[in-house]
Design an enzyme around this catalytic site. Structure first.
Site, PDB file in Angstrom:
ATOM      1  N   SER A 182       0.753  -1.355   0.110  1.00 44.74           N
ATOM      2  CA  SER A 182      -0.058  -0.046   0.037  1.00 44.74           C
ATOM      3  C   SER A 182       0.872   1.065   0.001  1.00 44.74           C
ATOM      4  CB  SER A 182      -0.952  -0.047   1.150  1.00 44.74           C
ATOM      5  OG  SER A 182      -0.334  -0.268   2.202  1.00 44.74           O
ATOM      6  N   HIS A 210      -3.390  -3.667  -5.584  1.00 49.23           N
ATOM      7  CA  HIS A 210      -3.723  -3.098  -4.430  1.00 49.23           C
ATOM      8  C   HIS A 210      -5.012  -3.173  -3.950  1.00 49.23           C
ATOM      9  CE1 HIS A 210      -3.612   0.432  -1.426  1.00 49.23           C
ATOM     10  NE2 HIS A 210      -3.438  -0.512  -0.784  1.00 49.23           N
ATOM     11  N   GLU A 260      -6.669  -1.129  -6.839  1.00 48.73           N
ATOM     12  CA  GLU A 260      -5.635  -0.131  -7.708  1.00 48.73           C
ATOM     13  C   GLU A 260      -4.566  -1.035  -8.696  1.00 48.73           C
ATOM     14  OE1 GLU A 260      -5.614   3.826  -5.161  1.00 48.73           O
ATOM     15  OE2 GLU A 260      -4.208   2.242  -4.556  1.00 48.73           O
ATOM     16  N   ASN A 292      -4.847   6.491  -1.098  1.00 46.45           N
ATOM     17  CA  ASN A 292      -3.850   6.934   0.019  1.00 46.45           C
ATOM     18  C   ASN A 292      -3.376   8.239  -0.252  1.00 46.45           C
ATOM     19  OD1 ASN A 292      -4.586   4.828   1.804  1.00 46.45           O
ATOM     20  ND2 ASN A 292      -2.668   3.799   1.200  1.00 46.45           N
TER      21      ASN A 292
HETATM   22  P1  NAI Z   1      -0.140  -9.156   8.095  1.00 49.08           P
HETATM   23  O1  NAI Z   1       0.938  -9.069   9.165  1.00 49.08           O
HETATM   24  O2  NAI Z   1      -1.757  -9.431   8.718  1.00 49.08           O
HETATM   25  O3  NAI Z   1       0.347 -10.411   7.321  1.00 49.08           O
HETATM   26  C1  NAI Z   1       1.560 -10.558   6.804  1.00 49.08           C
HETATM   27  C2  NAI Z   1       1.720 -12.255   6.406  1.00 49.08           C
HETATM   28  O4  NAI Z   1       2.737 -12.356   5.816  1.00 49.08           O
HETATM   29  C3  NAI Z   1       1.989 -12.752   7.948  1.00 49.08           C
HETATM   30  O5  NAI Z   1       1.028 -14.079   8.035  1.00 49.08           O
HETATM   31  C4  NAI Z   1       3.720 -13.146   7.656  1.00 49.08           C
HETATM   32  O6  NAI Z   1       3.675 -14.444   8.470  1.00 49.08           O
HETATM   33  C5  NAI Z   1       3.804 -13.181   6.322  1.00 49.08           C
HETATM   34  N1  NAI Z   1       5.104 -12.901   5.858  1.00 49.08           N
HETATM   35  C6  NAI Z   1       5.791 -12.090   6.201  1.00 49.08           C
HETATM   36  N2  NAI Z   1       7.121 -12.089   5.612  1.00 49.08           N
HETATM   37  C7  NAI Z   1       6.900 -13.243   4.749  1.00 49.08           C
HETATM   38  C8  NAI Z   1       7.891 -13.555   3.794  1.00 49.08           C
HETATM   39  N3  NAI Z   1       9.138 -13.122   3.525  1.00 49.08           N
HETATM   40  N4  NAI Z   1       7.425 -14.715   3.177  1.00 49.08           N
HETATM   41  C9  NAI Z   1       6.263 -15.425   3.358  1.00 49.08           C
HETATM   42  N5  NAI Z   1       5.206 -14.664   4.287  1.00 49.08           N
HETATM   43  C10 NAI Z   1       5.660 -13.905   5.002  1.00 49.08           C
HETATM   44  O7  NAI Z   1      -0.112  -8.056   7.016  1.00 49.08           O
HETATM   45  P2  NAI Z   1      -1.480  -7.437   6.162  1.00 49.08           P
HETATM   46  O8  NAI Z   1      -2.226  -6.434   6.959  1.00 49.08           O
HETATM   47  O9  NAI Z   1      -1.979  -8.644   5.574  1.00 49.08           O
HETATM   48  O10 NAI Z   1      -0.472  -6.679   5.148  1.00 49.08           O
HETATM   49  C11 NAI Z   1       0.096  -7.582   3.990  1.00 49.08           C
HETATM   50  C12 NAI Z   1       0.611  -6.634   3.022  1.00 49.08           C
HETATM   51  O11 NAI Z   1      -0.629  -6.035   2.385  1.00 49.08           O
HETATM   52  C13 NAI Z   1       1.273  -5.381   3.046  1.00 49.08           C
HETATM   53  O12 NAI Z   1       2.265  -5.244   2.224  1.00 49.08           O
HETATM   54  C14 NAI Z   1       0.535  -4.216   3.591  1.00 49.08           C
HETATM   55  O13 NAI Z   1       1.045  -2.914   3.384  1.00 49.08           O
HETATM   56  C15 NAI Z   1      -0.644  -4.425   2.303  1.00 49.08           C
HETATM   57  N6  NAI Z   1      -1.935  -3.937   2.651  1.00 49.08           N
HETATM   58  C16 NAI Z   1      -2.531  -3.943   3.985  1.00 49.08           C
HETATM   59  C17 NAI Z   1      -3.832  -3.500   4.081  1.00 49.08           C
HETATM   60  C18 NAI Z   1      -4.318  -3.397   5.410  1.00 49.08           C
HETATM   61  O14 NAI Z   1      -5.397  -2.696   5.663  1.00 49.08           O
HETATM   62  N7  NAI Z   1      -4.096  -4.323   6.356  1.00 49.08           N
HETATM   63  C19 NAI Z   1      -4.415  -2.920   2.772  1.00 49.08           C
HETATM   64  C20 NAI Z   1      -3.873  -3.078   1.664  1.00 49.08           C
HETATM   65  C21 NAI Z   1      -2.648  -3.488   1.627  1.00 49.08           C
END
Ligand code: NAI
Length: 505
Positions: A123, A144, A156, A194
């Protein structure tokens, strides 16, 4: 360009909130999906969570039991990244860290087929930076999604400098086939949503800082006059101040400290105090057990008015006249410069000047400024401010008039642009700059703000409804009042006004 065939394997990496949601969306659309997370057991746990959610849909009668089973059968949790080699599209939703994501993309590039699409759900990171140093940067693109991915329509499709245009076209069609509302965006800080949404938070924070009114009143005005689902304070309490403040800081830094995006000390203080919003039990509002949300402040006039004079065309505020007439008010119409006269009071739509300044400049006495409403026919609340010379009697007459239209009236301090007008003008200004800088088309930007953050109207369409010239005037006056580059009007507004053209042309 066609959407990916549903037989194409989609790999989702990162089984957190976003990854799980995206995997569900792809599987629901008919793709075989492999879900991988480097935390052992996390992918299987996420699939179990999706199964539970689908189960609730079955209970509500929104999904057939066999459809649920088919979706779950298409979702395969995997424990080794090597098993993703045959994916046609990989969407990563891992931790938001440039180096970690770049490392993963390098690994995927070596593992997957040459034509495999490598999409990131980032994001805030630049797609151009993510792709830099890869052998096939043209295969890297942003996809996105918004949280929760199964419910939020917007996606997006973000192109970096090297992204192959046919890839963007293919993912656009694919997102559509998945039941989403895609828009194209160029990889620039904050992409569309954003970035364009920043003033929504920033203007309320500024109004609070400058003592315009309290949080509950400002929130109520954005909801009940502006037609937004939530006001900025309740929304940031929900998002979490740590998250919202971090996004603002990252956009501000990415634009080299452009004051348009300046973070708020008011929000920083909440973060410093650990008042992160709902999740910590306290933000702008208190969420402790039994705590009451303070009510919005409402002015009550003891007077009754039966008659008013409308001078000239009220422009965007004209529907208020019909509402007053429908409520039995006797109205005299005469030529003039867009004012309402009631008793000793003069009412006018704000043009971004202070009430006291406008009163002096135009020689108006007892000037009461009225805020913008999304729809003056249906709004239930409206903000007013008044010039320093306004008598209590005149103010009460103005309030009585608006009460007569069935509006609840909120007093705000004499600040430029009141609440809704100033917020909408700044949203439109940011949207216009995003169009000017080629971040997205006017249509896509308006759509993104409606589908991504539920705005009641696209900011550019809203500026057109208010009038591009009027929006510019509001911004010019805001800039003059504050003397800050934050309020500088977008060149696109200036150019379109000079051309007499529409923003959507
Ligand atoms: P989260 O922390 O809930 O999940 C991330 C997951 O990725 C975790 O389960 C972790 O174990 C895993 N992980 C971390 N490093 C890893 C790797 N090297 N290889 C494999 N798995 C790995 O995070 P969330 O909120 O789901 O966000 C994920 C992505 O989505 C980020 O880039 C964030 O910026 C983006 N995003 C988040 C939004 C939100 O509202 N939370 C909205 C839109 C995008």
């Amino acid at each position: 360009m066609n959407a990916l065939d549903t037989s194409a394997l989609v790999a989702v990496i990162g089984a957190g909130a976003m990854g799980a949601g995206i995997a569900q969306v792809a599987a629901q659309a008919g793709h075989p999906v492999k879900l991988y997370d480097n935390r052992p057991g996390a992918a299987a746990q996420a699939v179990a969570g999706i199964d539970q959610q689908l189960g609730r849909l079955v209970e509500k009668g929104k999904l057939q039991a066999d459809a649920r089973q088919a979706i779950i059968d298409r979702l395969q949790p995997v424990e080794a990244i090597e098993t993703l080699a045959d994916a046609r599209l990989v969407i990563e939703a891992i931790v938001e860290n440039l180096q970690v994501k770049q490392g993963l993309l390098r690994q995927l590039e070596a593992l997957c087929a040459e034509d495999c699409i490598l999409a990131s759900n980032t994001s805030s990171l630049s797609i151009t930076s993510l792709a830099a140093g890869l052998k096939r940067p043209q295969q890297v693109i942003g996809m996105h999604f918004f949280n929760p991915a199964p419910l939020m329509a917007l996606v997006e499709i973000v192109s970096g400098l090297a992204t192959e245009p046919t890839l963007a076209a293919c993912l656009y069609e694919t997102a559509k086939a998945w039941g989403k509302q895609p828009v194209h965006a160029r990889s620039t800080p904050g992409f569309i949503v954003n970035r364009v949404a920043r003033p929504f938070y920033a203007e309320s924070l500024r109004l609070l800082q400058e003592g315009a009114a309290d949080c509950a009143t400002l929130d109520a005005l954005l909801r009940d006059a502006g037609g937004f689902r939530m006001g900025a304070f309740e929304l940031t309490d929900l998002i979490g101040h740590d998250v919202n403040y971090a996004v603002t800081c990252s956009v501000f830094d990415a634009f080299y400290g452009d004051f348009r995006f300046q973070p708020s000390l008011v929000q920083k203080e909440l973060v410093d105090a650990g008042r992160l919003g709902r999740k910590s039990g306290h933000g702008f509002y208190n969420y402790a057990e039994g705590a009451q949300r303070p009510p919005a402040a409402t002015l009550h006039s003891p007077l009754a008015v039966e008659h008013c004079v409308i001078e000239g065309d009220l422009g965007v505020m004209q529907p208020l006249v019909e509402r007053l007439r429908d409520n039995g008010l006797d109205i005299t119409q005469r030529d003039g410069r867009g004012l309402i006269q009631v008793g000793d009071a003069t009412l006018a739509l704000s043009d971004g000047r202070l009430a006291s300044q406008r009163a002096r400049e135009e020689g108006l006495r007892n000037l009461v400024l009225v805020d913008l409403a999304l729809d003056y026919r249906s709004a239930s609340r409206i903000a007013i401010s008044w010039s320093a010379d306004t008598t209590l009697e005149a103010r009460d007459q103005a309030v009585a008039l608006l009460q007569r239209a069935g509006l609840q009236v909120a007093a705000v301090a004499d600040l430029p642009g009141l609440v809704v007008l100033r917020t909408v003008a700044m949203l439109a200004n940011e949207a216009a700059d995003a169009v000017l800088q080629g971040v997205g088309s006017a249509a896509d930007i308006d759509l993104a703000m409606r589908a991504g953050v539920n705005y009641p109207r696209g900011p550019l369409a809203w500026a057109e409804q208010i009038g591009i010239g009027y929006t510019l005037r509001v911004l010019d006056n805001l800039q003059r009042s504050y003397g800050e580059s934050r309020y500088r009007p977008s060149l696109l507004l200036r150019r379109k006004e000079a051309q007499g053209a529409r923003l959507h042309d």
